[in-house]
Design a protein around this motif. Structure first.
Motif, short mmCIF file in Angstrom:
data_model
loop_
_atom_site.label_atom_id
_atom_site.label_comp_id
_atom_site.label_asym_id
_atom_site.label_seq_id
_atom_site.Cartn_x
_atom_site.Cartn_y
_atom_site.Cartn_z
N THR A 1 10.53 6.40 -6.37
CA THR A 1 11.13 5.10 -6.69
C THR A 1 12.33 5.30 -7.63
O THR A 1 13.37 4.66 -7.45
N ALA A 2 12.19 6.22 -8.58
CA ALA A 2 13.32 6.49 -9.48
C ALA A 2 14.54 6.97 -8.70
O ALA A 2 15.69 6.72 -9.08
N GLY A 3 14.29 7.65 -7.58
CA GLY A 3 15.38 8.17 -6.75
C GLY A 3 15.92 7.15 -5.76
O GLY A 3 16.76 7.48 -4.92
N GLY A 4 15.42 5.90 -5.86
CA GLY A 4 15.98 4.84 -5.01
C GLY A 4 15.37 4.75 -3.63
O GLY A 4 15.89 4.04 -2.76
N ASN A 5 14.26 5.47 -3.40
CA ASN A 5 13.60 5.41 -2.10
C ASN A 5 12.65 4.22 -2.02
O ASN A 5 12.17 3.71 -3.02
N THR A 6 12.40 3.76 -0.80
CA THR A 6 11.41 2.72 -0.55
C THR A 6 10.04 3.39 -0.46
O THR A 6 9.89 4.38 0.27
N VAL A 7 9.07 2.86 -1.20
CA VAL A 7 7.77 3.53 -1.29
C VAL A 7 6.63 2.57 -0.92
O VAL A 7 6.58 1.44 -1.41
N GLU A 8 5.75 3.06 -0.05
CA GLU A 8 4.52 2.34 0.27
C GLU A 8 3.34 3.22 -0.11
O GLU A 8 3.36 4.43 0.16
N ILE A 9 2.31 2.63 -0.69
CA ILE A 9 1.09 3.37 -1.07
C ILE A 9 -0.06 2.92 -0.18
O ILE A 9 -0.29 1.72 -0.02
N MET A 10 -0.76 3.89 0.39
CA MET A 10 -1.91 3.59 1.24
C MET A 10 -3.13 4.30 0.67
O MET A 10 -3.12 5.53 0.54
N GLY A 11 -4.17 3.54 0.33
CA GLY A 11 -5.39 4.16 -0.19
C GLY A 11 -6.60 3.60 0.52
O GLY A 11 -6.57 2.46 0.98
N ARG A 12 -7.64 4.41 0.60
CA ARG A 12 -8.89 3.89 1.17
C ARG A 12 -9.32 2.66 0.38
O ARG A 12 -9.79 1.68 0.94
N ASP A 13 -9.16 2.74 -0.94
CA ASP A 13 -9.45 1.61 -1.81
C ASP A 13 -8.15 0.82 -1.99
O ASP A 13 -7.24 1.23 -2.71
N ARG A 14 -8.08 -0.31 -1.33
CA ARG A 14 -6.84 -1.09 -1.31
C ARG A 14 -6.42 -1.53 -2.72
O ARG A 14 -5.23 -1.60 -3.03
#
Lengths: 207, 207
Positions: free
Chosen positions: B21-34
């Motif tokens: 995120t600091a580098g300006g990228n779009t980030v999505e997080i996927m976890g078994r535990d939402r």
């Protein structure tokens, strides 16, 4: 300062020999071809001497600077002449495509040399991750692995006499992974770096 | 800039997510535990979102940030949802004594993940030689390996967006030796360096 015997008269023998004499160490060269050994000893200067192939080396540290498939046969041939010595294996047993090791088992030339070595000798892996011309001109980190702490301490002292930083990665079983690091180094030269003017090493975080 | 999905909510997910995120990228997080995924996305800021475990990731690059034995099962579970994605394996399959790999065969988690991945997906090995806190605070070299040049180019671009230097070591078979370099790194921390405040990298010779 250390007393070093180098088995071999090729490029790595010359390069390590030159740094060793420059570092004030006593150097003996042993070659199957005695005249080649004498030529190299003369070229090195610094009082370098010549020893007879297969006889007891003058040095306490014996660096086997042969192609990888010559290391274990040489250690076996020397046999009891290596009793009490610190044997340094610098070889890279690359496969024919330079992207893996020649042995598929999880072993190393250093471990196989240790099996062939006489009682009281210790084997240390060192220098295999350093390209020859980087060793000539640069200040590369030198990774080492071995089971005998006293033997490693002597190899560390020798490496420091060359103005280089020895970095211990652990026991002799780690020689397999140092050989793998040699594979990574060649991979970098062929892909990510695109030249051979570098060495693998470590960068420490600023405190 | 890249669009990244991170599978996992642990320390490496957090660290790579923060740099991403600091580098300006779009980030999505996927976890078994939402809810854990949502907490991490919120903590990251920078517009980070949450995706549902097992569904098609939003990102073009999917970083699997799980413990090594969870990587192949996760790739298999996602299945066709990963079609067309660049899958990044960052894992270190250490054995129980941290001086070798958990698999004795000459393979890697990355190669096994590639077997489990759907058609059109590519696997790249990266980041496994970097300790988490060095990735947080330092500028380590990031070694990468993969067979798909286009996929590697996208991972290179992502790594550069983090302000880091990607170094290509070759094809995906080299992932085995990068995992071995991970073993060397831990060996150095436990023996030669004596701390964890460093990264393996290269030093180039001055011209």
């Amino acid at each position: 300062m250390s007393s070093i015997s180098i088995i071999g008269t090729g490029n790595m023998a010359r390069t390590i020999g030159a740094r060793a004499t420059a570092g004030g160490n006593t150097v003996e060269i042993m070659g199957r071809d005695r005249s080649k050994a004498a030529d190299l000893a003369k070229a090195l200067g610094g009082g370098a001497t010549t020893g007879e192939w297969g006889t007891t080396p003058a040095g306490d540290i014996v660096i086997v600077a042969l192609s990888y498939d010559g290391v274990v046969p040489a250690v076996a041939h020397y046999g009891d002449a290596l009793a009490g010595k610190v044997i340094v294996d610098i070889s890279n047993p690359f496969n024919s495509t330079f992207d893996g090791l020649a042995h598929r088992e999880e072993t190393s030339i250093a471990q196989e040399a240790a099996k062939a070595a006489p009682a009281g000798a210790s084997v240390v892996k060192a220098f295999n991750t350093v390209f020859r011309h980087v060793l000539e001109k640069g200040q590369p980190d030198v990774f080492i692995a071995g089971d005998d702490l006293q033997a490693k301490a002597r190899v560390r002292e020798f490496i420091e006499s060359l103005g280089l930083r020895p970095l211990d990665v652990g026991g002799l079983n780690m020689a397999h992974w140092l050989e793998g690091a040699g594979v990574v180094t060649v991979g970098l030269a062929n892909h990510g770096v695109g030249n051979w003017n570098f060495a693998l090493g470590i960068t420490e975080l600023p405190v």
